[in-house]
Scaffold this active site. Structure first.
Site, PDB file in Angstrom:
ATOM      1  CB  ILE A 189       2.239 -21.817  10.004  1.00 12.57           C
ATOM      2  CG1 ILE A 189       3.304 -20.989   9.263  1.00 12.57           C
ATOM      3  CG2 ILE A 189       2.769 -23.114  10.515  1.00 12.57           C
ATOM      4  CD1 ILE A 189       4.441 -20.494  10.119  1.00 12.57           C
ATOM      5  CE1 TYR A 238     -18.117  -8.398  -0.821  1.00 13.98           C
ATOM      6  CE2 TYR A 238     -20.194  -7.239  -0.531  1.00 13.98           C
ATOM      7  CZ  TYR A 238     -19.487  -8.325  -0.998  1.00 13.98           C
ATOM      8  OH  TYR A 238     -20.157  -9.342  -1.637  1.00 13.98           O
ATOM      9  CE  LYS A 257     -14.692 -16.887  -6.703  1.00 13.75           C
ATOM     10  NZ  LYS A 257     -13.953 -15.786  -6.079  1.00 13.75           N
ATOM     11  CG  MET A 267     -23.347  -6.085  -3.709  1.00 21.19           C
ATOM     12  SD  MET A 267     -24.978  -5.449  -3.298  1.00 21.19           S
ATOM     13  CE  MET A 267     -24.909  -3.854  -4.091  1.00 21.19           C
ATOM     14  NE  ARG A 282      -7.876 -20.994  12.086  1.00 21.80           N
ATOM     15  CZ  ARG A 282      -9.198 -21.082  11.959  1.00 21.80           C
ATOM     16  NH1 ARG A 282      -9.992 -20.556  12.873  1.00 21.80           N
ATOM     17  NH2 ARG A 282      -9.734 -21.682  10.911  1.00 21.80           N
TER      18      ARG A 282
END
Ligand code: ATR
Length: 278
Positions: free
Chosen positions: A154, A221, A65, A15, A152
């Site tokens: 830890i 989203y 990233k 988007m 999930r």
């Protein structure tokens, strides 16, 4: 004329071009925002070519990233703490990396629910991946006393708390422990992809112990209202949506590139219509 873009793989459904073109329109700025898809085996070569394209800045998404960092000349504090960059700005000092994800989350949340930012506030993050790290970093810089993390696995929650410098109190929890203590929190944030299309019938934990008035947020989203948010709403929670964070992290990137102050609230309705239509 600004030259902007997005690198990642795959990015066909992003988007970001829509958002940034709207922001340019709002600010009366001329420019272009291009999708620059890079295949994983060509990353180094294509990033070096980007330097010759004369871009003013670009966004970085999965899976690059972290991989982009060795190619940059500097990092802002968040990107340094997180070891992850979502925005690069071309400056006189070279390419500088930023991370606007967590800031985008906190800003959009504060706009809607300023009452939960106080000295005794308690937040619970579900998940310990890249998104959880960014949100943890930004939330613990704001006025929130406790930010616990349930995952999930830890061990990953423990590692996250250890890795990121913070002044908030934090404990790692299992998802089972989290499920049974939901009523202790003012804010609960779902930070994983669980519940994203096509798996829209999935929920990371049941919300049986959720109490009325709690703010519940989901970074997913697509769909806009996940099952997690739907169930939270039935229990009287106040909802914060993934697209609000998505829009605000883009606004912060745009501010860095153009030194303008765009107003995200003016775009929110139109963005919601756009998301419903795709
Ligand atoms: P990213 O960095 O892109 O967010 P990630 O590092 O794979 O991706 O993190 C994904 C997060 O979603 C993790 O917290 C993961 O839990 P684990 O650390 O236990 O793997 C969580 N996650 C993914 N699928 C899940 C599921 N079905 N149930 C619960 N948690 C899940």
């Amino acid at each position: 004329m600004y030259k902007l873009g997005l690198i990642g793989h795959p990015i066909g459904h992003s988007m970001s071009p829509w958002i940034h073109e709207k922001l340019m329109e709002q600010q009366g700025i001329e420019g272009k925002y291009e999708l620059l898809e890079i295949q994983p085996d060509e990353f180094g070569e294509k990033v070096n070519l980007l330097k010759e394209k004369g871009l003013d800045g670009f966004n970085v998404t999965v899976p690059y990233k972290e991989k982009i960092i060795p190619y940059l000349d500097g990092l802002d504090e968040s990107a340094r703490h997180l070891g992850a960059v979502n925005t690069v700005h071309h400056t006189d000092q070279g390419w500088i990396g930023y991370n606007t994800d967590g800031r985008g989350f906190v800003h959009s949340l504060k706009n809607r629910f300023p009452d939960i930012f106080h000295n005794n506030a308690k937040a619970l993050l579900l998940g310990s991946g890249g998104a959880a790290r960014g949100i943890f970093e930004a939330l613990t810089r704001s006025n929130i006393a406790r930010v616990d993390i349930a995952n999930r696995t830890i061990k990953r929650a423990e590692d996250l708390i250890q890795d990121i410098p913070s002044k908030a109190y934090s404990s790692p929890l299992t998802l089972e422990q989290a499920k049974n203590t939901l009523m202790d929190y003012d804010l609960i944030v779902q930070t994983t992809t669980v519940g994203m299309n096509p798996d829209h019938d999935k929920m990371i934990v049941s919300l049986d112990h959720l109490t009325k008035g709690t703010v519940v947020s989901d970074i997913v989203y697509r769909p806009m209202k996940t099952k997690f948010l739907n169930e939270a709403e039935k229990r009287g929670a106040r909802l914060h949506f993934g697209h609000e964070m998505l829009l605000q992290q883009a606004v912060y990137a745009f501010q860095i590139w153009t030194d303008t102050e765009p107003e995200s609230s003016l775009l929110l309705n139109e963005f919601e219509q756009k998301l419903k239509g795709v």
